[in-house]
Design a protein around this motif. Structure first.
Motif, PDB file in Angstrom:
ATOM      1  N   LYS A  24       0.867  -1.278   0.037  1.00  0.00           N
ATOM      2  CA  LYS A  24       0.154   0.118   0.008  1.00  0.00           C
ATOM      3  C   LYS A  24       1.058   1.361   0.057  1.00  0.00           C
ATOM      4  O   LYS A  24       0.400   2.245  -0.637  1.00  0.00           O
ATOM      5  N   ALA A  25       2.109   1.201   0.600  1.00  0.00           N
ATOM      6  CA  ALA A  25       2.978   2.316   0.696  1.00  0.00           C
ATOM      7  C   ALA A  25       3.469   2.671  -0.632  1.00  0.00           C
ATOM      8  O   ALA A  25       3.608   3.868  -1.272  1.00  0.00           O
ATOM      9  N   ARG A  26       4.079   1.485  -1.495  1.00  0.00           N
ATOM     10  CA  ARG A  26       4.439   1.620  -2.870  1.00  0.00           C
ATOM     11  C   ARG A  26       3.281   2.183  -3.637  1.00  0.00           C
ATOM     12  O   ARG A  26       3.511   2.957  -4.579  1.00  0.00           O
ATOM     13  N   GLU A  27       2.089   1.731  -3.407  1.00  0.00           N
ATOM     14  CA  GLU A  27       0.853   1.788  -4.149  1.00  0.00           C
ATOM     15  C   GLU A  27       0.558   3.720  -4.325  1.00  0.00           C
ATOM     16  O   GLU A  27       0.529   4.255  -5.290  1.00  0.00           O
ATOM     17  N   LYS A  28       0.830   4.066  -2.984  1.00  0.00           N
ATOM     18  CA  LYS A  28       0.272   5.471  -2.700  1.00  0.00           C
ATOM     19  C   LYS A  28       1.464   6.216  -3.510  1.00  0.00           C
ATOM     20  O   LYS A  28       1.361   7.274  -4.124  1.00  0.00           O
ATOM     21  N   ALA A  29       2.862   5.921  -3.119  1.00  0.00           N
ATOM     22  CA  ALA A  29       3.742   6.747  -3.986  1.00  0.00           C
ATOM     23  C   ALA A  29       3.863   6.785  -5.347  1.00  0.00           C
ATOM     24  O   ALA A  29       3.900   7.712  -6.065  1.00  0.00           O
ATOM     25  N   TYR A  30       3.404   5.482  -6.077  1.00  0.00           N
ATOM     26  CA  TYR A  30       3.455   5.446  -7.549  1.00  0.00           C
ATOM     27  C   TYR A  30       1.947   6.178  -7.878  1.00  0.00           C
ATOM     28  O   TYR A  30       2.215   6.930  -9.022  1.00  0.00           O
ATOM     29  N   ALA A  31       0.868   6.122  -7.360  1.00  0.00           N
ATOM     30  CA  ALA A  31      -0.315   7.040  -7.622  1.00  0.00           C
ATOM     31  C   ALA A  31       0.091   8.326  -7.580  1.00  0.00           C
ATOM     32  O   ALA A  31      -0.343   9.143  -8.394  1.00  0.00           O
ATOM     33  N   GLN A  32       0.649   8.822  -6.560  1.00  0.00           N
ATOM     34  CA  GLN A  32       1.047  10.406  -6.409  1.00  0.00           C
ATOM     35  C   GLN A  32       2.058  10.790  -7.470  1.00  0.00           C
ATOM     36  O   GLN A  32       1.954  11.974  -7.987  1.00  0.00           O
ATOM     37  N   GLN A  33       3.079   9.956  -7.891  1.00  0.00           N
ATOM     38  CA  GLN A  33       3.803  10.107  -9.015  1.00  0.00           C
ATOM     39  C   GLN A  33       3.091  10.339 -10.162  1.00  0.00           C
ATOM     40  O   GLN A  33       3.415  11.428 -11.094  1.00  0.00           O
ATOM     41  N   LEU A  34       2.237   9.354 -10.627  1.00  0.00           N
ATOM     42  CA  LEU A  34       1.396   9.382 -11.866  1.00  0.00           C
ATOM     43  C   LEU A  34       0.436  10.821 -11.681  1.00  0.00           C
ATOM     44  O   LEU A  34       0.326  11.273 -12.852  1.00  0.00           O
ATOM     45  N   GLN A  35       0.118  11.242 -10.472  1.00  0.00           N
ATOM     46  CA  GLN A  35      -0.717  12.392 -10.424  1.00  0.00           C
ATOM     47  C   GLN A  35       0.016  13.721 -10.954  1.00  0.00           C
ATOM     48  O   GLN A  35      -0.263  14.469 -11.632  1.00  0.00           O
ATOM     49  N   ARG A  36       1.193  13.837 -10.027  1.00  0.00           N
ATOM     50  CA  ARG A  36       2.242  14.810 -10.596  1.00  0.00           C
ATOM     51  C   ARG A  36       2.561  14.920 -11.932  1.00  0.00           C
ATOM     52  O   ARG A  36       2.887  15.969 -12.596  1.00  0.00           O
ATOM     53  N   GLU A  37       2.607  13.730 -12.588  1.00  0.00           N
ATOM     54  CA  GLU A  37       3.054  13.512 -13.985  1.00  0.00           C
ATOM     55  C   GLU A  37       1.765  13.979 -15.137  1.00  0.00           C
ATOM     56  O   GLU A  37       1.966  14.070 -16.290  1.00  0.00           O
ATOM     57  N   GLY A  38       0.737  14.054 -14.498  1.00  0.00           N
ATOM     58  CA  GLY A  38      -0.460  14.298 -15.110  1.00  0.00           C
ATOM     59  C   GLY A  38      -1.220  13.182 -15.835  1.00  0.00           C
ATOM     60  O   GLY A  38      -2.209  13.415 -16.439  1.00  0.00           O
ATOM     61  N   HIS A  39      -0.837  11.930 -15.405  1.00  0.00           N
ATOM     62  CA  HIS A  39      -1.235  10.842 -16.103  1.00  0.00           C
ATOM     63  C   HIS A  39      -2.670  10.431 -15.184  1.00  0.00           C
ATOM     64  O   HIS A  39      -3.889   9.901 -15.820  1.00  0.00           O
ATOM     65  N   TRP A  40      -2.603  10.702 -13.963  1.00  0.00           N
ATOM     66  CA  TRP A  40      -3.858  10.269 -13.088  1.00  0.00           C
ATOM     67  C   TRP A  40      -4.529  11.541 -12.645  1.00  0.00           C
ATOM     68  O   TRP A  40      -4.031  12.327 -11.927  1.00  0.00           O
ATOM     69  N   ARG A  41      -5.368  11.956 -13.459  1.00  0.00           N
ATOM     70  CA  ARG A  41      -6.055  13.228 -13.468  1.00  0.00           C
ATOM     71  C   ARG A  41      -6.924  13.563 -12.174  1.00  0.00           C
ATOM     72  O   ARG A  41      -7.018  14.660 -11.632  1.00  0.00           O
ATOM     73  N   HIS A  42      -7.650  12.530 -11.785  1.00  0.00           N
ATOM     74  CA  HIS A  42      -8.555  12.701 -10.625  1.00  0.00           C
ATOM     75  C   HIS A  42      -8.634  11.251  -9.875  1.00  0.00           C
ATOM     76  O   HIS A  42      -8.671  10.340 -10.585  1.00  0.00           O
ATOM     77  N   LEU A  43      -8.938  11.348  -8.671  1.00  0.00           N
ATOM     78  CA  LEU A  43      -9.067  10.300  -7.973  1.00  0.00           C
ATOM     79  C   LEU A  43     -10.125  10.218  -6.791  1.00  0.00           C
ATOM     80  O   LEU A  43      -9.924  11.160  -5.844  1.00  0.00           O
ATOM     81  N   TRP A  44     -11.034   9.392  -6.976  1.00  0.00           N
ATOM     82  CA  TRP A  44     -12.151   9.426  -5.923  1.00  0.00           C
ATOM     83  C   TRP A  44     -12.236   8.063  -5.074  1.00  0.00           C
ATOM     84  O   TRP A  44     -12.365   7.188  -5.991  1.00  0.00           O
ATOM     85  N   ARG A  45     -12.264   8.085  -4.117  1.00  0.00           N
ATOM     86  CA  ARG A  45     -12.983   6.650  -3.041  1.00  0.00           C
ATOM     87  C   ARG A  45     -14.188   6.654  -3.401  1.00  0.00           C
ATOM     88  O   ARG A  45     -15.105   7.426  -3.457  1.00  0.00           O
ATOM     89  N   VAL A  46     -14.563   5.433  -3.379  1.00  0.00           N
ATOM     90  CA  VAL A  46     -16.052   4.808  -3.277  1.00  0.00           C
ATOM     91  C   VAL A  46     -16.410   4.688  -1.823  1.00  0.00           C
ATOM     92  O   VAL A  46     -15.809   3.837  -1.079  1.00  0.00           O
ATOM     93  N   ALA A  47     -17.418   5.547  -1.408  1.00  0.00           N
ATOM     94  CA  ALA A  47     -17.691   5.513   0.043  1.00  0.00           C
ATOM     95  C   ALA A  47     -18.260   3.974   0.383  1.00  0.00           C
ATOM     96  O   ALA A  47     -18.945   3.504  -0.195  1.00  0.00           O
ATOM     97  N   GLY A  48     -17.554   3.579   1.491  1.00  0.00           N
ATOM     98  CA  GLY A  48     -17.896   2.508   2.077  1.00  0.00           C
ATOM     99  C   GLY A  48     -17.535   1.036   1.323  1.00  0.00           C
ATOM    100  O   GLY A  48     -17.669   0.057   1.639  1.00  0.00           O
ATOM    101  N   GLU A  49     -16.349   1.407   0.345  1.00  0.00           N
ATOM    102  CA  GLU A  49     -15.788   0.241  -0.281  1.00  0.00           C
ATOM    103  C   GLU A  49     -14.259   0.247  -0.566  1.00  0.00           C
ATOM    104  O   GLU A  49     -13.874   1.646  -0.295  1.00  0.00           O
ATOM    105  N   TYR A  50     -13.690  -0.773  -0.634  1.00  0.00           N
ATOM    106  CA  TYR A  50     -12.072  -0.651  -0.864  1.00  0.00           C
ATOM    107  C   TYR A  50     -12.129  -0.324  -2.507  1.00  0.00           C
ATOM    108  O   TYR A  50     -11.830  -1.314  -3.179  1.00  0.00           O
ATOM    109  N   ALA A  51     -12.694   0.800  -3.070  1.00  0.00           N
ATOM    110  CA  ALA A  51     -12.658   1.114  -4.532  1.00  0.00           C
ATOM    111  C   ALA A  51     -12.474   2.390  -4.813  1.00  0.00           C
ATOM    112  O   ALA A  51     -12.553   3.483  -4.019  1.00  0.00           O
ATOM    113  N   ASN A  52     -12.158   2.716  -6.104  1.00  0.00           N
ATOM    114  CA  ASN A  52     -11.988   4.097  -6.331  1.00  0.00           C
ATOM    115  C   ASN A  52     -12.579   4.300  -7.839  1.00  0.00           C
ATOM    116  O   ASN A  52     -12.510   3.311  -8.696  1.00  0.00           O
ATOM    117  N   TYR A  53     -12.948   5.581  -8.156  1.00  0.00           N
ATOM    118  CA  TYR A  53     -13.180   6.087  -9.623  1.00  0.00           C
ATOM    119  C   TYR A  53     -12.042   7.011  -9.698  1.00  0.00           C
ATOM    120  O   TYR A  53     -11.850   7.728  -9.075  1.00  0.00           O
TER     121      TYR A  53
END
Length: 92
Positions: A24-53
């Motif tokens: 999970k720590a590696r996931e967070k670092a990679y996700a934030q890297q992709l956001q900084r690079e502009g590849h991951w434009r938006h990230l929303w948690r699905v309430a009550g689930e271990y999921a995201n849009y």
């Protein structure tokens, strides 16, 4: 190209806690890297689930697959991808 991506995560209950936390720590670092690079434009948690849009910006289907398959949690995910196109009524 923009893609709407739903990611549902299912980490096995028998995976040692230390290993799960490290992934999970590696996931967070990679996700934030992709956001900084502009590849991951938006990230929303699905309430009550271990999921995201998320909205990804990738040049092609192959590039998107490469970005997603490098996610440390990828082996534990069910992923649904929807390509997006500009709507003619959108003002932005």
């Amino acid at each position: 190209m923009l893609f709407l991506v739903r990611m549902d995560v299912n980490i096995p209950h028998d995976l040692p806690a230390e290993q799960a936390e490290a992934i999970k720590a590696r996931e967070k670092a990679y996700a934030q890297q992709l956001q900084r690079e502009g590849h991951w434009r938006h990230l929303w948690r699905v309430a009550g689930e271990y999921a995201n849009y998320s909205v990804f910006d990738a040049a092609s289907n192959d590039e998107l697959h490469g970005l997603l398959s490098q996610l440390p949690l990828f082996p534990f995910m069910k992923i649904q991808v929807t390509p997006l196109a500009q709507h003619p009524s959108a003002i932005a």
